[in-house]
Motif scaffolding. Structure first.
Motif, PDB file in Angstrom:
ATOM      1  N   ILE A 110       8.237  -2.506  -6.586  1.00 32.36           N
ATOM      2  CA  ILE A 110       7.833  -1.388  -5.728  1.00 32.36           C
ATOM      3  C   ILE A 110       8.112  -0.045  -6.408  1.00 32.36           C
ATOM      4  O   ILE A 110       7.265   0.846  -6.427  1.00 32.36           O
ATOM      5  CB  ILE A 110       8.545  -1.489  -4.366  1.00 32.36           C
ATOM      6  N   THR A 111       9.293   0.108  -6.969  1.00 40.39           N
ATOM      7  CA  THR A 111       9.613   1.378  -7.619  1.00 40.39           C
ATOM      8  C   THR A 111       8.728   1.626  -8.840  1.00 40.39           C
ATOM      9  O   THR A 111       8.512   2.771  -9.240  1.00 40.39           O
ATOM     10  CB  THR A 111      11.097   1.415  -8.030  1.00 40.39           C
ATOM     11  N   GLY A 112       8.197   0.550  -9.410  1.00 36.43           N
ATOM     12  CA  GLY A 112       7.325   0.696 -10.567  1.00 36.43           C
ATOM     13  C   GLY A 112       5.962   1.271 -10.225  1.00 36.43           C
ATOM     14  O   GLY A 112       5.233   1.695 -11.127  1.00 36.43           O
TER      15      GLY A 112
ATOM     16  N   LEU B 188       6.034  -1.299   7.628  1.00 37.22           N
ATOM     17  CA  LEU B 188       6.773  -0.667   6.528  1.00 37.22           C
ATOM     18  C   LEU B 188       7.454  -1.736   5.681  1.00 37.22           C
ATOM     19  O   LEU B 188       7.902  -2.763   6.195  1.00 37.22           O
ATOM     20  CB  LEU B 188       7.792   0.325   7.079  1.00 37.22           C
ATOM     21  N   VAL B 189       7.557  -1.482   4.397  1.00 37.94           N
ATOM     22  CA  VAL B 189       8.007  -2.489   3.454  1.00 37.94           C
ATOM     23  C   VAL B 189       9.417  -2.987   3.758  1.00 37.94           C
ATOM     24  O   VAL B 189      10.293  -2.223   4.171  1.00 37.94           O
ATOM     25  CB  VAL B 189       7.928  -1.943   2.008  1.00 37.94           C
TER      26      VAL B 189
ATOM     27  N   PHE C  52       0.843  -1.188   0.000  1.00 33.00           N
ATOM     28  CA  PHE C  52       0.000   0.000   0.000  1.00 33.00           C
ATOM     29  C   PHE C  52       0.885   1.248   0.000  1.00 33.00           C
ATOM     30  O   PHE C  52       1.819   1.356   0.812  1.00 33.00           O
ATOM     31  CB  PHE C  52      -0.904   0.015   1.232  1.00 33.00           C
ATOM     32  N   ILE C  53       0.594   2.164  -0.896  1.00 29.59           N
ATOM     33  CA  ILE C  53       1.361   3.405  -0.986  1.00 29.59           C
ATOM     34  C   ILE C  53       0.633   4.481  -0.187  1.00 29.59           C
ATOM     35  O   ILE C  53      -0.472   4.890  -0.554  1.00 29.59           O
ATOM     36  CB  ILE C  53       1.526   3.851  -2.452  1.00 29.59           C
ATOM     37  N   SER C  54       1.226   4.903   0.898  1.00 26.93           N
ATOM     38  CA  SER C  54       0.627   5.953   1.723  1.00 26.93           C
ATOM     39  C   SER C  54       1.097   7.312   1.219  1.00 26.93           C
ATOM     40  O   SER C  54       2.304   7.574   1.131  1.00 26.93           O
ATOM     41  CB  SER C  54       1.023   5.770   3.191  1.00 26.93           C
TER      42      SER C  54
ATOM     43  N   LYS D 220       6.382  10.266   2.581  1.00 27.49           N
ATOM     44  CA  LYS D 220       5.381   9.246   2.298  1.00 27.49           C
ATOM     45  C   LYS D 220       5.968   7.879   2.685  1.00 27.49           C
ATOM     46  O   LYS D 220       7.125   7.802   3.106  1.00 27.49           O
ATOM     47  CB  LYS D 220       4.981   9.293   0.822  1.00 27.49           C
ATOM     48  N   SER D 221       5.205   6.815   2.518  1.00 28.80           N
ATOM     49  CA  SER D 221       5.709   5.501   2.949  1.00 28.80           C
ATOM     50  C   SER D 221       5.051   4.374   2.159  1.00 28.80           C
ATOM     51  O   SER D 221       4.032   4.574   1.479  1.00 28.80           O
ATOM     52  CB  SER D 221       5.460   5.298   4.446  1.00 28.80           C
ATOM     53  N   VAL D 222       5.644   3.187   2.273  1.00 26.24           N
ATOM     54  CA  VAL D 222       5.103   1.981   1.647  1.00 26.24           C
ATOM     55  C   VAL D 222       4.852   0.949   2.737  1.00 26.24           C
ATOM     56  O   VAL D 222       5.766   0.610   3.502  1.00 26.24           O
ATOM     57  CB  VAL D 222       6.075   1.398   0.600  1.00 26.24           C
ATOM     58  N   CYS D 223       3.605   0.463   2.818  1.00 27.41           N
ATOM     59  CA  CYS D 223       3.237  -0.570   3.794  1.00 27.41           C
ATOM     60  C   CYS D 223       3.196  -1.939   3.120  1.00 27.41           C
ATOM     61  O   CYS D 223       2.917  -2.048   1.917  1.00 27.41           O
ATOM     62  CB  CYS D 223       1.872  -0.267   4.411  1.00 27.41           C
TER      63      CYS D 223
END
Length: 236
Positions: A154-156, A142-143, A120-122, A226-229
């Motif tokens: 993820i970077t995509g 967090l990822v 999930f991209i927060s 921002k963050s990645v879950c």
């Protein structure tokens, strides 16, 4: 005189016989009682077999209880993982190779599926600790990145103009640790050239500086990004 002697002898014999019979008569019951009391001392074979059978039944019941408890605990965990995301709709796909009897793998709506996890991209900016707390409220963290394929996926799905916290931090002495306690493998890291470069910067972001490409950079944990879950898929 002769008759008196004969009478005396007869009387003596009668007393002797009477005394002998009297002395022997009480001994017979006494022997019987002693023999009767010593009989229960020998162990009973049926009683021993019964005790062994009860012990085996108790062991079988205990093993069955442990197996049942483990299955019940696993079911509770699965229900809990589903309960944590009941406020979201699930997006499920049928597995080609099913996992045991579970043939559907699901992620919450608006999450991205890759491998055995959902992402999930927060877009809310927050500190590293606040970002981790936000992920935790959704049953995630967090990822954690362990491969080039995962990094590329993820970077995509990220915005090149933004930076995102990942689940890597330094508790001290540059001993990097992942949030899920997985070992930190230096051969599977994606630092920008020259990074990490500051002992006071103990949290990590993934970003895309101009003319550089995607990579990791250490920053202050209090910075807001921002963050990645990340969470495990739900299998149904």
């Amino acid at each position: 005189m002769a008759s008196e002697i004969t009478y005396a002898e007869v009387k003596f014999k009668n007393e002797s016989n009477s005394s002998h019979s009297y002395s022997e008569s009480p001994s017979a019951p006494r022997k019987k009682r002693i023999h009767h009391l010593s009989k229960p001392v020998s162990p009973s074979l049926p009683f021993t077999s019964l005790m062994v059978l009860l012990l085996l039944l108790a062991i079988t019941f205990l093993v069955a209880f442990i197996i049942y408890f483990q299955k019940y605990s696993q079911l509770l965990e699965e229900k809990k993982s589903i309960k944590d995301i009941t406020h979201n709709k699930l997006n499920c796909r049928k597995n080609v190779s099913s996992m045991e009897d579970k043939v559907w793998s699901c992620c919450p709506m608006d999450w991205k599926a890759f491998g055995s996890h959902c992402y999930f991209i927060s877009t809310n900016r927050a500190s590293w600790n606040e970002s981790e707390a936000n992920c935790s409220q959704m049953g995630a963290h967090l990822v954690v990145i362990h491969s080039q394929k995962q990094e590329d996926f993820i970077t995509g799905i990220l915005d090149k103009a933004a930076a995102y916290f990942i689940g890597l931090s330094d508790p001290g002495h540059r001993q990097w640790q992942w949030i899920d306690q997985m070992p930190y493998n230096e051969s599977a890291t994606f630092w920008h050239k020259g990074e990490p470069n500051n002992d006071n910067e103990k949290c990590v972001i993934i970003n895309h500086p101009k003319n550089t490409g995607w990579g990791w950079n250490d920053i202050h944990c209090s910075d807001e990004q921002k963050s990645v879950c990340q969470m495990k898929k739900v299998y149904l």
